[in-house]
Design an enzyme around this catalytic site. Structure first.
Site, PDB file in Angstrom:
ATOM      1  N   HIS A  95     -10.452   2.900  -0.785  1.00  0.00           N
ATOM      2  CA  HIS A  95     -10.625   2.584   0.627  1.00  0.00           C
ATOM      3  C   HIS A  95     -11.437   1.297   0.709  1.00  0.00           C
ATOM      4  O   HIS A  95     -12.429   1.212   1.435  1.00  0.00           O
ATOM      5  CB  HIS A  95     -11.293   3.741   1.378  1.00  0.00           C
ATOM      6  CG  HIS A  95     -10.603   4.055   2.661  1.00  0.00           C
ATOM      7  ND1 HIS A  95     -11.249   4.407   3.810  1.00  0.00           N
ATOM      8  CD2 HIS A  95      -9.283   4.033   2.995  1.00  0.00           C
ATOM      9  CE1 HIS A  95     -10.372   4.612   4.779  1.00  0.00           C
ATOM     10  NE2 HIS A  95      -9.173   4.394   4.307  1.00  0.00           N
ATOM     11  N   HIS A 130       0.814  -1.210   0.000  1.00  0.00           N
ATOM     12  CA  HIS A 130       0.000   0.000   0.000  1.00  0.00           C
ATOM     13  C   HIS A 130       0.852   1.266   0.000  1.00  0.00           C
ATOM     14  O   HIS A 130       0.534   2.236  -0.660  1.00  0.00           O
ATOM     15  CB  HIS A 130      -0.912  -0.024   1.231  1.00  0.00           C
ATOM     16  CG  HIS A 130      -1.959   1.032   1.228  1.00  0.00           C
ATOM     17  ND1 HIS A 130      -3.137   0.890   0.538  1.00  0.00           N
ATOM     18  CD2 HIS A 130      -1.999   2.247   1.811  1.00  0.00           C
ATOM     19  CE1 HIS A 130      -3.859   1.975   0.700  1.00  0.00           C
ATOM     20  NE2 HIS A 130      -3.207   2.818   1.472  1.00  0.00           N
TER      21      HIS A 130
END
Lengths: 741, 80
Positions: A96, A50
């Site tokens: 998200h 990430h």
């Protein structure tokens, strides 16, 4: 030197935190010793997929990132383009997904909050947000819960914040059942000279933490959520859910823009994934400096927080500023005026080391640049997935197409299908007009936002049909791009730049990584052909549940520029008698189509082909005609084909149309084929020849289809359906599905 | 009719924005002795006699509370 971990425990903890043993060895090599617990946490997060893009970074180099409009490309919190008259637009899209799959309302809300912070960090005032959502089919209660929760979260946060949610897209498909996608995009407006970077500099400068207190929220969020597949263990990961506070964010926007406006800051960064660690180390790495932070100075919300917890907490609504000591008093006064906490937590040093203290004890001492820059970069193995041959070889010709007497009914069913039906139920929950810049509201092809005090406007669209990408990722990614380009062209805007959110499965599986590589390559080629750079973006991998990856979903967020906002165009048919002209032509493209899904329940065949040159010419023809002021409506052909395009323009304009289609295709193909490169425009009859001449000049085919008028959509020899029936089918679906119907 | 009182609060460690805002506002008003405010919701549930606690807990888990981020406490109320 910090207290180092036990020789036996250290590698175990490393693996538990998601690091590979080789990565752990590299950390030991960098430090010249075993790490402390805080150091290991910091590395594990910064070197997670990430934060480090370790699997995707090489492929991302394919993207063109430069162009005449680009003021800031990828690598900062958001990309920035110049739009003329000294104005600039900052924008970015981010995922998200994993937090939203656990708690949809808060996951989606904090997704919006995070991307908005990336925008005002650059010195831009957030003026709009968009989203791109994927869920499983709504016949399942869990999917309805996720969908309703995410939409409520986006609306709840955006509405409280006073930033309009102006557009977006949503698809429902079983492929997203175990792993929904929540991609949020934000757009900000600023003067070019106000561009601010998150680059720490100036030895002796202070680091000021502004905003909310720090708790244990989202601890390990970035590494354990965004970089691991979902399975039963997800239940245990629940307590790390972050809760958003939009009112605090609103104060942060105002305070930060005032601090920047008063030129009190050297740098500004937001605390997102991996919290303080990521924000601070990236600022230090960009500036080539060291930092010295004392965690006991960080205002904490919970008792007995460990140093590593403070360093990696993902508590929302926090910003980190670097400023010169003489500006501290003035800066803190501004924060106090907005009712915000601000605390000096450290200083910029010349050591090149990121030192973390807990009072007098050093708990981490790391060469700062190694956190952000030395993450391993992998060249994952690639292998063309076996499923492709099977799905692509599906014989679309073997499917029995609707007969000539079933065309009207088929159109109604398509209009009512979850992936085509009206999104009104969603956008009615969003405040889309606050700030008064929204010229075109949700429901048209692209959102249009006025740039105040100028004649210009921007048009924005988010697009990606995952079904096409599943069938052929290279082509699917290009279709995402060209559809976005057509959508902004329909508003009268020339595409300027894109942001992307690349949602894929586990990159360590060669078959998944192949699809990623193909999609990036397809998107890059499309960008190059259009001379439209990628200025920001985000990669979300490990979107799998129980070993099944989602459809490859490279979402494109495209921003285009309208020189004269008065000339912008919408999708609705306007006046009786207007000529309807289709730019481009229809072929037999039923692979991956909505029609195929509807009548055969199949996702198969080859998606429509893309001719990038043709696409540009079609867009250009539409834009030129719009700029001449002769186009009354424009709407592109996408899912459901020409018939759906015509029906949507009828519904939006509350007026019928009389159409004659002349070609050698079967009626069902003419109506529902999803051939790319088509835009339907209307003009006053006397202007139709001008459109035709423009098409000739740009060497694209066109067809004069008929005229606007009456109360039904009549397509000669094919169908005749009252507009009221079209509307009923189009608008009732989503609400019915949400309520479990 | 039986009655249950249900208290729903954020789980420990989950950020409580209304609580945090009230806490700071009280401190700003001069109530410096305030160290923490937690704000939750209170639900009065009336059900037919004989409804079990388990059944009420199920309602909490499914709708009245969000078990991902909230805890709930159920108190049976003796009608006076």
């Amino acid at each position: 030197m910090p207290e180092i971990l036990d020789a036996e425990l250290a590698p175990k903890l490393a693996v538990e935190l998601g690091l590979k043993l080789e990565e752990y060895d590299k950390i030991v090599e960098i430090l010249g010793r075993r790490p402390s617990v805080t150091e290991l946490y910091m590395y594990s997060l910064m070197w997670s997929e990430h934060c480090s893009y370790k699997h995707s970074r090489k492929a991302l180099r394919m993207f063109p990132t430069e162009g005449e409009h680009v003021l800031q490309g990828p690598g900062e919190n958001a990309g920035v383009i110049s739009v003329g008259d000294g104005w600039a637009i900052a924008f970015k899209m981010e995922s998200h997904n994993h937090p939203s799959a656990i708690e949809p309302y808060q996951g989606a809300a904090t997704g919006v909050g995070g991307i908005i912070r990336d925008i005002f960090t650059m010195g831009a005032r957030p003026i709009a947000s968009l989203n791109s959502l994927r869920f499983g089919t709504l016949d399942k209660a869990r999917q309805r819960y996720l969908f309703e929760g995410a939409v409520a979260g986006i609306g709840g946060y955006g509405n409280c914040l006073g930033v309009p949610t102006v557009g977006g897209e949503v698809y429902f498909d079983e492929a997203y059942e175990g792993n929904c996608l929540i991609n949020a995009m934000a757009i900000g407006l600023m003067r070019e000279e106000d561009l601010t970077l998150a680059t720490a500099s100036g030895v002796g400068n202070l680091m000021l933490l502004i905003g909310s207190t720090t708790g244990r929220d989202g601890i390990g969020g970035a590494s354990t959520l965004a970089s691991q597949e979902f399975d039963e263990k997800a239940e245990d990961k629940r307590p790390s859910v972050q809760v958003g506070d939009p009112f605090e964010e609103k104060l942060l926007i105002e305070a930060c823009l005032e601090l920047l406006g008063e030129k009190l800051l050297v740098a500004l960064g937001d605390l997102g994934a991996a919290g303080l660690t990521s924000s601070a180390s990236e600022m230090a790495s960009r500036g080539g400096v060291g930092l010295d932070i004392d965690v006991t100075k960080v205002p904490q919300r919970e008792e007995n927080m460990q140093a590593f917890e403070i360093m990696v907490s993902e508590s929302q609504e926090r910003m980190l500023a670097v400023l010169e000591p003489e500006n501290l008093e003035a800066a803190q006064a501004i924060c106090a005026k907005w009712g915000l906490r601000s605390t000096v937590i450290g200083t910029v040093t010349d050591t090149g080391h990121f030192v973390v203290r807990e009072g007098d004890t050093v708990v981490a001492d790391i060469p700062a640049a190694t956190l952000a820059d030395d993450a391993p970069i992998y060249d994952p193995e690639m292998e063309r997935p076996a499923y492709l041959d099977e799905v692509q070889s599906f014989d679309v010709r073997g499917v029995k197409l609707p007969g000539d007497d079933e065309l009207g009914e088929t159109l109604l069913k398509l209009l009512a299908s979850p992936n085509i039906c009206s999104r009104r139920w969603i956008w009615e929950q969003y405040d889309h007009q606050v700030m008064l810049n929204t010229v075109v509201l949700p429901g048209s092809d692209a959102a249009v936002l006025r740039i105040k005090d100028t004649d210009s406007a921007i048009a924005v669209s988010t697009d990606c049909n995952g079904r096409y990408c599943y069938l052929e990722p290279y082509l699917g990614a290009q279709i995402a791009f060209v559809e976005a380009a057509r959508n902004v062209a329909c508003a009268g805007a020339r595409p300027v730049a894109i942001t992307d959110c690349l949602n894929f499965g586990n990159p360590e599986k060669p078959e998944v990584f192949w699809t990623f590589h193909q999609a990036v390559s397809g998107l890059s080629d499309a960008c190059r052909a259009f001379k439209v750079p990628v200025i920001s973006g985000n990669v979300s991998l490990y979107n799998e549940s129980f070993g099944q990856p989602i459809y490859p979903t490279p979402t494109v967020g495209l921003v285009g520029l309208i020189r004269n906002v008065e000339r912008h165009t919408t999708a609705d048919f306007k006046d009786e008698g207007d000529a309807i002209i289709m730019l481009g032509e229809t072929h037999r493209d039923l692979g991956g189509s909505e029609l195929l899904a509807l009548i055969d329940g199949t996702v198969g065949g080859m998606p429509p082909s893309v001719d990038l040159w043709r696409e540009q010419q079609v867009c250009e023809a539409a834009i030129c005609c719009i700029e001449m002021g002769i186009v009354k409506s424009a709407h592109d052909c996408s899912e459901g084909g020409l018939a759906v395009t015509l029906a949507e323009s009828c519904i939006a304009g509350n007026i019928g149309a009389n159409i004659v289609i002349e070609n050698r295709l079967r009626p069902a193909v003419s109506l529902f084929s999803e051939t790319q490169g088509r835009i339907v425009v209307t003009t006053a009859v006397e202007d139709a020849m001008t459109v035709a001449m423009m098409a000739d000049r740009l060497r694209i085919p066109y067809a004069i289809l008929g005229q606007v008028g009456g109360t039904s959509l009549v397509i000669e020899d094919m169908l005749d359906v009252p507009v009221s029936e079209l509307r009923e089918s189009h608008e009732a679906t989503l609400e019915r599905l949400v309520h479990g119907g | 009719m039986a009655r249950f009182d249900i208290y729903v609060t954020y789980k420990k460690g989950i950020f409580d924005p209304p609580g945090a805002t009230a806490e700071r506002a009280l401190q700003n008003l001069g109530y410096e002795e305030v160290s923490s405010v937690k704000i939750g919701k209170f639900i009065q549930l009336e059900v037919v006699d004989g409804t079990s606690m388990d059944r009420v807990a199920e309602m909490c888990g499914k709708l009245l509370a969000n078990p991902v981020i909230e805890d709930y406490r159920i108190e049976p109320v003796e009608e006076a």
